[in-house]
Design a protein around this motif. Structure first.
Motif, PDB file in Angstrom:
ATOM      1  N   TYR A   1       0.834  -1.206   0.000  1.00  0.00           N
ATOM      2  CA  TYR A   1       0.000   0.000   0.000  1.00  0.00           C
ATOM      3  C   TYR A   1       0.868   1.254   0.000  1.00  0.00           C
ATOM      4  CZ  TYR A   1      -2.763   3.765   1.998  1.00  0.00           C
ATOM      5  OH  TYR A   1      -3.339   4.976   2.241  1.00  0.00           O
ATOM      6  N   LEU A   2       1.851   1.310   0.904  1.00  0.00           N
ATOM      7  CA  LEU A   2       2.732   2.480   0.987  1.00  0.00           C
ATOM      8  C   LEU A   2       3.584   2.615  -0.264  1.00  0.00           C
ATOM      9  CD1 LEU A   2       3.806   2.196   4.730  1.00  0.00           C
ATOM     10  CD2 LEU A   2       2.202   3.843   3.733  1.00  0.00           C
TER      11      LEU A   2
ATOM     12  N   ILE B   1       1.631   4.253  -3.007  1.00  0.00           N
ATOM     13  CA  ILE B   1       1.506   5.705  -2.819  1.00  0.00           C
ATOM     14  C   ILE B   1       2.766   6.416  -3.303  1.00  0.00           C
ATOM     15  CG2 ILE B   1       1.373   7.535  -1.081  1.00  0.00           C
ATOM     16  CD1 ILE B   1      -0.343   5.617   0.590  1.00  0.00           C
ATOM     17  N   ILE B   2       3.914   5.835  -3.006  1.00  0.00           N
ATOM     18  CA  ILE B   2       5.180   6.492  -3.323  1.00  0.00           C
ATOM     19  C   ILE B   2       5.596   6.236  -4.768  1.00  0.00           C
ATOM     20  CG2 ILE B   2       7.649   6.546  -2.768  1.00  0.00           C
ATOM     21  CD1 ILE B   2       6.724   5.844   0.170  1.00  0.00           C
TER      22      ILE B   2
ATOM     23  N   ASP C   1       2.326   6.800  -7.307  1.00  0.00           N
ATOM     24  CA  ASP C   1       1.610   8.058  -7.064  1.00  0.00           C
ATOM     25  C   ASP C   1       0.110   7.831  -6.867  1.00  0.00           C
ATOM     26  OD1 ASP C   1       1.836  10.746  -6.545  1.00  0.00           O
ATOM     27  OD2 ASP C   1       1.486  11.348  -8.626  1.00  0.00           O
ATOM     28  N   GLN C   2      -0.226   6.717  -6.193  1.00  0.00           N
ATOM     29  CA  GLN C   2      -1.623   6.421  -5.910  1.00  0.00           C
ATOM     30  C   GLN C   2      -2.132   7.306  -4.771  1.00  0.00           C
ATOM     31  OE1 GLN C   2      -1.490   2.220  -5.036  1.00  0.00           O
ATOM     32  NE2 GLN C   2      -1.632   1.646  -7.189  1.00  0.00           N
ATOM     33  N   GLN C   3      -3.432   7.438  -4.678  1.00  0.00           N
ATOM     34  CA  GLN C   3      -4.050   8.218  -3.614  1.00  0.00           C
ATOM     35  C   GLN C   3      -3.924   7.475  -2.279  1.00  0.00           C
ATOM     36  OE1 GLN C   3      -5.403  11.328  -4.011  1.00  0.00           O
ATOM     37  NE2 GLN C   3      -4.540  11.150  -6.053  1.00  0.00           N
ATOM     38  N   THR C   4      -3.866   8.239  -1.208  1.00  0.00           N
ATOM     39  CA  THR C   4      -3.746   7.635   0.120  1.00  0.00           C
ATOM     40  C   THR C   4      -5.085   7.194   0.681  1.00  0.00           C
ATOM     41  OG1 THR C   4      -3.952   9.773   1.213  1.00  0.00           O
ATOM     42  CG2 THR C   4      -1.722   9.010   0.699  1.00  0.00           C
TER      43      THR C   4
ATOM     44  N   TRP D   1      -7.102   9.777   5.716  1.00  0.00           N
ATOM     45  CA  TRP D   1      -5.851  10.158   6.387  1.00  0.00           C
ATOM     46  C   TRP D   1      -5.343   9.072   7.317  1.00  0.00           C
ATOM     47  CZ3 TRP D   1      -4.963  10.399  11.583  1.00  0.00           C
ATOM     48  CH2 TRP D   1      -6.075  10.375  12.424  1.00  0.00           C
TER      49      TRP D   1
ATOM     50  N   ASN E   1      -5.154   5.852   6.839  1.00  0.00           N
ATOM     51  CA  ASN E   1      -4.569   4.687   6.176  1.00  0.00           C
ATOM     52  C   ASN E   1      -3.054   4.617   6.314  1.00  0.00           C
ATOM     53  OD1 ASN E   1      -7.136   3.933   5.437  1.00  0.00           O
ATOM     54  ND2 ASN E   1      -6.967   4.755   3.369  1.00  0.00           N
ATOM     55  N   VAL E   2      -2.375   5.736   6.178  1.00  0.00           N
ATOM     56  CA  VAL E   2      -0.908   5.727   6.267  1.00  0.00           C
ATOM     57  C   VAL E   2      -0.436   5.404   7.684  1.00  0.00           C
ATOM     58  CG1 VAL E   2       1.193   7.122   6.020  1.00  0.00           C
ATOM     59  CG2 VAL E   2      -0.561   7.165   4.231  1.00  0.00           C
TER      60      VAL E   2
END
Length: 109
Positions: free
Chosen positions: A50-51, A54-55, A58-61, A64, A66-67
């Motif tokens: 998942y992380l 995102i990195i 460039d996927q959406q998180t 707030w 989730n991270v």
């Protein structure tokens, strides 16, 4: 924080990821408390993926929460794994660190 002897006593009976190592913190509401079993290799890998998405992609998180929840899952898995894998004297310290982590282990929602 529970005494080291209590942690060690619990550790003696916990030889695999299937056993509970730490006492349950009932001060954390049931719907926010994470069980030790949540900190599995499978869940940690999902959190890493998942992380990474995102990195790298460039996927959406998403929400707030989730991270921080993903980071907590990775941290908990590593601490639990080290506790179980550690030797006799080291295990008391490693497992007390994991149990301290578990005392404050809750899911953000």
């Amino acid at each position: 924080m529970k005494t080291l002897s209590a942690v060690f006593t619990l550790l003696v009976s916990a030889h695999s990821f299937g056993s509970e190592i730490c006492p349950i913190n009932t001060d954390i509401p049931d719907d926010m408390r994470l069980a030790e079993s949540h900190y599995s290799k499978e869940n940690a890998e999902q959190a890493v993926n998942y992380l990474s998405g995102i990195i790298k992609k460039d996927q959406q998180t998403g929400e707030w929460v989730n991270v921080p929840n993903a980071l907590k899952t990775i941290d908990g898995y590593i601490r639990r794994k080290e506790c179980i894998a550690s030797g006799s004297v080291v295990s008391e310290w490693k497992c007390s660190e994991f149990c301290h982590f578990m005392e404050t282990s809750f899911i953000y929602d």
